[in-house]
Structure formats: structure tokens, C-alpha cells
Design a protein around this motif. Structure first.
Motif, PDB file in Angstrom:
ATOM      1  N   UNK A   8       3.806  -7.648   8.782  1.00  0.00           N
ATOM      2  CA  UNK A   8       5.141  -8.246   8.701  1.00  0.00           C
ATOM      3  C   UNK A   8       5.069  -9.763   8.569  1.00  0.00           C
ATOM      4  N   UNK A   9       3.853 -10.320   8.700  1.00  0.00           N
ATOM      5  CA  UNK A   9       3.655 -11.758   8.479  1.00  0.00           C
ATOM      6  C   UNK A   9       3.352 -12.069   7.019  1.00  0.00           C
ATOM      7  N   UNK A  10       3.194 -11.046   6.190  1.00  0.00           N
ATOM      8  CA  UNK A  10       2.976 -11.316   4.761  1.00  0.00           C
ATOM      9  C   UNK A  10       4.327 -11.616   4.122  1.00  0.00           C
ATOM     10  N   UNK A  11       4.307 -12.260   2.984  1.00  0.00           N
ATOM     11  CA  UNK A  11       5.573 -12.533   2.310  1.00  0.00           C
ATOM     12  C   UNK A  11       6.105 -11.235   1.692  1.00  0.00           C
ATOM     13  N   UNK A  12       7.402 -11.219   1.495  1.00  0.00           N
ATOM     14  CA  UNK A  12       8.064 -10.072   0.885  1.00  0.00           C
ATOM     15  C   UNK A  12       7.404  -9.734  -0.456  1.00  0.00           C
ATOM     16  N   UNK A  13       7.132 -10.772  -1.246  1.00  0.00           N
ATOM     17  CA  UNK A  13       6.513 -10.597  -2.548  1.00  0.00           C
ATOM     18  C   UNK A  13       5.118  -9.943  -2.437  1.00  0.00           C
ATOM     19  N   UNK A  16       5.382  -6.288  -1.467  1.00  0.00           N
ATOM     20  CA  UNK A  16       5.744  -5.434  -2.605  1.00  0.00           C
ATOM     21  C   UNK A  16       4.549  -5.225  -3.543  1.00  0.00           C
TER      22      UNK A  16
ATOM     23  N   UNK B   6      12.362 -19.807  -2.500  1.00  0.00           N
ATOM     24  CA  UNK B   6      12.474 -18.443  -3.006  1.00  0.00           C
ATOM     25  C   UNK B   6      12.375 -17.483  -1.826  1.00  0.00           C
ATOM     26  N   UNK B   7      13.388 -16.638  -1.716  1.00  0.00           N
ATOM     27  CA  UNK B   7      13.440 -15.738  -0.564  1.00  0.00           C
ATOM     28  C   UNK B   7      12.251 -14.772  -0.531  1.00  0.00           C
ATOM     29  N   UNK B   8      11.668 -14.463  -1.677  1.00  0.00           N
ATOM     30  CA  UNK B   8      10.533 -13.536  -1.663  1.00  0.00           C
ATOM     31  C   UNK B   8       9.271 -14.188  -1.114  1.00  0.00           C
ATOM     32  N   UNK B   9       9.346 -15.513  -0.874  1.00  0.00           N
ATOM     33  CA  UNK B   9       8.221 -16.221  -0.255  1.00  0.00           C
ATOM     34  C   UNK B   9       8.336 -16.225   1.268  1.00  0.00           C
ATOM     35  N   UNK B  10       9.446 -15.723   1.810  1.00  0.00           N
ATOM     36  CA  UNK B  10       9.553 -15.621   3.264  1.00  0.00           C
ATOM     37  C   UNK B  10       8.771 -14.397   3.724  1.00  0.00           C
ATOM     38  N   UNK B  11       8.414 -14.376   5.004  1.00  0.00           N
ATOM     39  CA  UNK B  11       7.687 -13.202   5.497  1.00  0.00           C
ATOM     40  C   UNK B  11       8.656 -12.040   5.644  1.00  0.00           C
ATOM     41  N   UNK B  12       8.091 -10.855   5.622  1.00  0.00           N
ATOM     42  CA  UNK B  12       8.872  -9.629   5.769  1.00  0.00           C
ATOM     43  C   UNK B  12       9.696  -9.696   7.058  1.00  0.00           C
ATOM     44  N   UNK B  15      12.555 -12.116   6.691  1.00  0.00           N
ATOM     45  CA  UNK B  15      13.581 -11.557   5.814  1.00  0.00           C
ATOM     46  C   UNK B  15      14.459 -10.580   6.597  1.00  0.00           C
ATOM     47  N   UNK B  19      18.457 -10.881   7.365  1.00  0.00           N
ATOM     48  CA  UNK B  19      19.385  -9.811   7.010  1.00  0.00           C
ATOM     49  C   UNK B  19      20.312  -9.528   8.191  1.00  0.00           C
ATOM     50  N   UNK B  25      24.317 -14.112   3.420  1.00  0.00           N
ATOM     51  CA  UNK B  25      23.165 -13.782   2.566  1.00  0.00           C
ATOM     52  C   UNK B  25      21.882 -14.097   3.318  1.00  0.00           C
ATOM     53  N   UNK B  26      20.820 -13.297   3.115  1.00  0.00           N
ATOM     54  CA  UNK B  26      20.789 -12.069   2.325  1.00  0.00           C
ATOM     55  C   UNK B  26      21.590 -10.957   2.981  1.00  0.00           C
ATOM     56  N   UNK B  34      15.534  -4.967  -2.786  1.00  0.00           N
ATOM     57  CA  UNK B  34      14.255  -4.697  -2.098  1.00  0.00           C
ATOM     58  C   UNK B  34      13.932  -3.205  -2.181  1.00  0.00           C
ATOM     59  N   UNK B  78      12.423  -7.447  -8.022  1.00  0.00           N
ATOM     60  CA  UNK B  78      12.058  -8.469  -7.037  1.00  0.00           C
ATOM     61  C   UNK B  78      12.844  -9.752  -7.300  1.00  0.00           C
ATOM     62  N   UNK B  81      16.424  -9.958  -5.843  1.00  0.00           N
ATOM     63  CA  UNK B  81      16.664 -10.245  -4.416  1.00  0.00           C
ATOM     64  C   UNK B  81      17.314 -11.624  -4.303  1.00  0.00           C
TER      65      UNK B  81
END
Lengths: 213, 213
Positions: A8-13, A16, B6-12, B15, B19, B25-26, B34, B78, B81
């Protein structure tokens, strides 16, 4: 994925990308936990927005109570993203044990059963948490601020799909369990969770749509 | 969320927290993207694992072709998002425009319509991409390596739920559009995507389950 690093510390990108890669983890079990956590998170959001609205003070206490539960479920489901990987990797390690001698075969067989129980319990836990998100979503859909009510609709759909996805992962492992009683109990519980979840999630989704326009 | 990042650069984890927060947003639109991206990613994973398997060389070309498409869809989804956040924030900015004078009211009304069109197109695009993921999933479910076939099942469910979630977001904005022709076209297209998606995703899910045991 590097098991030493919390996923969960990895980025969303990156998450995926890892899902898409040929590595077996993270896979569908982790995706189910993410969907469940998103479902819980969206229920929390509806409550959090409602709590800040003037004129909605009469539902504040209830929204606060729902939010406390949905946040606890979100954290539980978030931890299951990694738990699913650990269970799967544990099972794979058992399959890789040596099976040259009779003693090795027996040890390997026992280790595989331990792994299968863990790999059944992980998605079963996920399914249980998702069922709780679905039950909770009705109150958010009923009393939440109308301007964000669609988020409750997305949340309940995400939770039900997470439940079905987790159930699929139980279905793969259950037939291989030698403890037939445990397997039967797991399957029976799942059947109930799935039936209740399907019914309740569609009812809540319809409620959300009725509040849209 | 900070729009510059970029939100996809945040950690899971971050994110999921965002939410759940009271920030609009998001929200459900990003969660839909996602889910769609996870669906596409899981189809890619099934293809990638199959491509590495001995004895499955006869389906390699097909799996490679499916994977090229699912990876392109994953990247498209992606990017949605953040696109959903941008569309929503744009619409909110329009609503915040001054409305003191008649000229201001007209300008604000026009800006809101531009915002509504963007906030309708964003989830409509997401729904289209999800429908493509669902169509693609049948080939992965049919020819993919049996050991990871459940991932195709989770993938197709995720894509269909993403489609329904995106559709819900179109439904919110479409009634407010003054361009009724555009609104009608969007609704008609969605109806078709939803009906096809429901039918095809359940058929693919059943195919996956039939290959499990």
C-alpha cells in the motif's frame, strides 16, 4: 513485488502495473481488497461530507457512527491487500517444497494444506468485510447529503464486486482442502454472504438512483 | 488533493484515505477509473502469464494481441483517474463564478454548461473503455492459462462495475445539460453499453467458473 515493502506504500500507478505484470501477486485477491477498501472509503466520504453540511444536523450522529464503522472496515480491507499476497506466496512456497522421499512428500502435503487454509481464510475474511460495507451503505445512501449520493452508489457496487471476487478466490482453493468440514463451512458461509450481498447491494443502488433526480 | 500532482503518483494508501475524506475529489468517478484500470490490468496479467507457459504456444499470438489492447486500455483508464478530478473541479469552479449582474449570470450559466459537458464526457469515455475491457476479457477467459483464470473473472467483474459506476456519474449531469440532443445521445449510448456489459460480463464470469474445477 518485493515482499519486504508494504504494497500500500507503492504508488497507484505502480500497483496497477504490478497487477498487469506476469508476477502472480498482486492478483485478483488484492484487487478485490482494493475494491472493498474503495467501497468503504466512498461510504466514509458520503458521511464526512454530510457531517459538514448545515441543515443536516439531525443525521450527524448517525453519519458519525456509520463513518466510524466504514473507516474501520476501510483499514481492515486495506491491510488485506498485503494479506492476500502473503497467503498466496505462502501457498506457492509450500508447492515448491522437495518431494523426493516419502517423508518429504508428507511434509510438503501438510504444508500445502496449511497454505490452502490460509489462502481460503484470506478471501473469506475479505468477503465478510465487504458484506459489512454493503450493510452499512444503506444508511449512507438513505441519509447522506444528496450532492454526493452517487458516491454511495459507486461504493456499494464496488463492495459487492469485491465480495464476488473474493468468493471466486475461495472457490479455487476450497476443493483442494482435505479438511472437508472446513471447506463446507466456508462454502456455506460464502453462499449466504453472496446472496445477501447481491440483494442488498442492488436495493441500495436503486435507492441511490431514486435520490438522484 | 493537490491538483498539480498526478494522483496516480500518490501511494495506494493515501489514495484510499483521500477517497474517504470530505474533499469531493477523488470520488466515485476516480474510483470507477481505478476499477476499470484494475480490470484491464488483470486481463493483461492473464495474457502475460499465459505467454510464458510451455505447451501454450498455440495461443501465444492471440494472447499477445489481447495484451497489447488491454495494456492500452489500462493506460487510458489510468489517465482517467485524474481526468475525472479535472472535470469535476472545472464544473465546481464554474458554479463558484459570480452571479451578481445579468452579464455575470449569463457567463456563469455558459461556463456551467461547458463544465457539465466535460463532466459528462469524462465518465462516458470511462464507460466506453470499460466496455472494451469486457469485450476483450472473453478471449483471455477462454484461452488463458487455467492457473490464473480466476484473475480474468475478477477483471471482468471490475470492468463491469466500473462501467455501471461511470454511468451513474453521467446520469447525475445529463439532466442538467441544456444541449438536450447531446444529453440524449449520451444516455442512449450508455444504455447500450450497460446492457451489453451486463450480458457479456456475466457470460465471461460463467465461462471462468466453468474452467475453475
Amino acid at each position: 513485488m518485493n515482499a519486504d515493502r508494504d504494497i500500500t506504500e507503492t504508488t497507484l500507478q505502480d500497483f496497477l502495473s504490478a497487477l498487469a505484470s506476469r508476477a502472480p501477486t498482486p492478483g485478483g485477491g488484492s484487487a478485490a481488497a482494493v475494491m472493498g477498501a474503495m467501497g468503504a472509503g466512498l461510504i466514509s466520504m458520503v458521511c464526512n461530507v454530510t457531517l459538514g453540511k448545515k441543515g443536516m444536523e439531525d443525521v450527524a450522529a448517525q453519519m458519525g457512527a456509520v463513518c466510524a464503522e466504514s473507516e474501520s472496515l476501510r483499514l481492515r480491507l486495506t491491510s488485506m491487500i498485503a494479506a492476500d499476497i502473503a497467503a498466496f506466496d505462502g501457498l506457492m512456497s509450500a508447492y515448491r517444497l522437495p518431494k523426493g522421499t516419502e517423508a518429504e512428500k508428507q511434509q510438503r502435503g501438510a504444508a500445502i494444506q496449511v497454505g490452502l487454509v490460509a489462502a481460503t481464510n484470506a478471501p473469506l475474511d475479505c468477503a465478510r468485510a465487504c458484506a459489512e460495507v454493503i450493510r452499512l451503505s444503506r444508511r449512507a445512501a438513505q441519509h447522506g447529503y444528496a450532492g454526493v449520493i452517487s458516491d454511495a452508489g459507486v461504493g456499494v457496487l464496488a463492495a459487492q464486486t469485491a465480495l464476488r471476487s473474493a468468493a471466486l478466490n475461495v472457490e479455487i482453493n476450497a476443493p483442494l482442502l482435505t479438511d472437508r468440514e472446513f471447506a463446507a463451512r466456508a462454502s456455506a458461509e460464502l453462499e449466504e454472504l453472496l446472496a445477501e450481498g447481491a440483494r442488498e447491494s442492488e436495493a441500495v443502488f436503486a435507492l441511490v438512483r431514486s435520490r438522484l433526480g
